[in-house]
Design a protein around this motif. Structure first.
Motif, PDB file in Angstrom:
ATOM      1  N   TYR A   1      -8.380   3.047  -6.333  1.00 53.44           N
ATOM      2  CA  TYR A   1      -7.306   4.017  -6.116  1.00 53.44           C
ATOM      3  C   TYR A   1      -5.913   3.413  -6.248  1.00 53.44           C
ATOM      4  O   TYR A   1      -4.923   4.077  -5.961  1.00 53.44           O
ATOM      5  CB  TYR A   1      -7.462   4.666  -4.736  1.00 53.44           C
ATOM      6  CG  TYR A   1      -8.663   5.565  -4.634  1.00 53.44           C
ATOM      7  CD1 TYR A   1      -8.555   6.931  -4.845  1.00 53.44           C
ATOM      8  CD2 TYR A   1      -9.925   5.039  -4.345  1.00 53.44           C
ATOM      9  CE1 TYR A   1      -9.662   7.761  -4.754  1.00 53.44           C
ATOM     10  CE2 TYR A   1     -11.034   5.862  -4.261  1.00 53.44           C
ATOM     11  CZ  TYR A   1     -10.899   7.224  -4.475  1.00 53.44           C
ATOM     12  OH  TYR A   1     -11.995   8.035  -4.397  1.00 53.44           O
ATOM     13  N   ARG A   2      -5.827   2.169  -6.663  1.00 53.32           N
ATOM     14  CA  ARG A   2      -4.525   1.496  -6.745  1.00 53.32           C
ATOM     15  C   ARG A   2      -3.669   2.082  -7.864  1.00 53.32           C
ATOM     16  O   ARG A   2      -4.170   2.607  -8.845  1.00 53.32           O
ATOM     17  CB  ARG A   2      -4.731  -0.003  -6.945  1.00 53.32           C
ATOM     18  CG  ARG A   2      -5.314  -0.624  -5.685  1.00 53.32           C
ATOM     19  CD  ARG A   2      -5.531  -2.106  -5.772  1.00 53.32           C
ATOM     20  NE  ARG A   2      -6.190  -2.534  -4.534  1.00 53.32           N
ATOM     21  CZ  ARG A   2      -6.862  -3.637  -4.394  1.00 53.32           C
ATOM     22  NH1 ARG A   2      -6.977  -4.486  -5.408  1.00 53.32           N
ATOM     23  NH2 ARG A   2      -7.431  -3.934  -3.249  1.00 53.32           N
ATOM     24  N   GLY A   3      -2.359   1.967  -7.665  1.00 55.28           N
ATOM     25  CA  GLY A   3      -1.409   2.443  -8.660  1.00 55.28           C
ATOM     26  C   GLY A   3      -1.168   3.940  -8.615  1.00 55.28           C
ATOM     27  O   GLY A   3      -0.532   4.494  -9.512  1.00 55.28           O
ATOM     28  N   ARG A   4      -1.625   4.598  -7.570  1.00 54.47           N
ATOM     29  CA  ARG A   4      -1.469   6.046  -7.457  1.00 54.47           C
ATOM     30  C   ARG A   4      -0.541   6.459  -6.319  1.00 54.47           C
ATOM     31  O   ARG A   4      -0.439   7.635  -5.989  1.00 54.47           O
ATOM     32  CB  ARG A   4      -2.841   6.698  -7.309  1.00 54.47           C
ATOM     33  CG  ARG A   4      -3.683   6.490  -8.559  1.00 54.47           C
ATOM     34  CD  ARG A   4      -5.119   6.940  -8.482  1.00 54.47           C
ATOM     35  NE  ARG A   4      -5.327   8.242  -7.900  1.00 54.47           N
ATOM     36  CZ  ARG A   4      -6.530   8.728  -7.602  1.00 54.47           C
ATOM     37  NH1 ARG A   4      -7.611   8.001  -7.852  1.00 54.47           N
ATOM     38  NH2 ARG A   4      -6.662   9.917  -7.057  1.00 54.47           N
ATOM     39  N   GLY A   5       0.125   5.477  -5.691  1.00 51.98           N
ATOM     40  CA  GLY A   5       1.135   5.778  -4.686  1.00 51.98           C
ATOM     41  C   GLY A   5       0.643   5.893  -3.259  1.00 51.98           C
ATOM     42  O   GLY A   5       1.427   6.196  -2.360  1.00 51.98           O
TER      43      GLY A   5
END
Length: 144
Positions: free
Chosen positions: A87-91
C-alpha cells in the motif's frame, strides 16, 4: 479511513508491525494483553491507523509528553511509522502523520519529533515533504 486504534485492532496492528524491522507476531500472553490494555487506556498514547477494505495498512504512534520548558507546553513524539509494502506510495502514512499533527495541535504541543533509522533518500524525503526537518536537532540513541 484514518482513526485511532480500538481494542479489536490488536491482531491487525501486530500483522502490520511484522513488516517493521521484521518483528515476529507476538504470542497473546497475559503480559502482552495487559500492555495492550495499558496503551489503550493511556490518554497521552495515540496509535493512529489507516484502514483500507477492513485491513490496517498504515500506522504511526504519537505520544504527548508533558514539559516544564517552552511555557509548559507539551511536545509530541512520533514513532513506529509503517505502511504495508503493498500500500506504499498512496498517502496513507502522510494521512496518519497529519492525524498525529492534529492531535498534537489540539494538545497545544509546541513541536513534533520523530526519529528514523532509515538512510534511504526516499524515506528521508518523505519525512521532509511531511513537514519535518533534519537540520534543527541532532538525535542520539543509546540502546539498552
Amino acid at each position: 479511513m484514518i482513526r485511532e486504534v480500538t481494542s479489536d485492532d490488536f491482531t491487525g496492528l501486530m500483522t502490520l508491525y511484522m513488516q517493521l524491522h521484521n518483528n515476529d507476531m507476538p504470542e497473546e500472553t497475559s503480559d502482552i494483553k495487559q500492555l495492550w490494555k495499558q496503551i489503550l487506556e493511556d490518554k497521552a498514547h495515540h496509535i493512529i491507523v489507516a484502514e483500507e477494505g477492513g485491513q490496517i495498512v498504515s500506522s504511526c504512534v504519537c505520544v504527548i509528553i508533558p514539559n516544564l520548558t517552552h511555557n509548559q507546553q507539551p511536545y509530541a513524539f512520533i514513532e513506529n511509522v509503517i505502511t504495508d509494502k503493498e500500500y506504499r506510495g498512496r498517502g496513507f502514512a502522510t494521512q496518519c502523520l497529519n492525524y498525529a499533527k492534529d492531535i498534537a495541535m489540539k494538545e497545544n504541543c509546541y513541536k513534533l519529533m520523530l526519529l528514523t533509522g532509515s538512510k534511504k533518500d526516499s524515506t528521508l524525503n518523505f519525512y521532509r515533504h511531511a513537514g519535518y526537518n533534519s537540520e534543527d536537532k541532532t538525535a542520539f540513541i543509546q540502546w539498552i
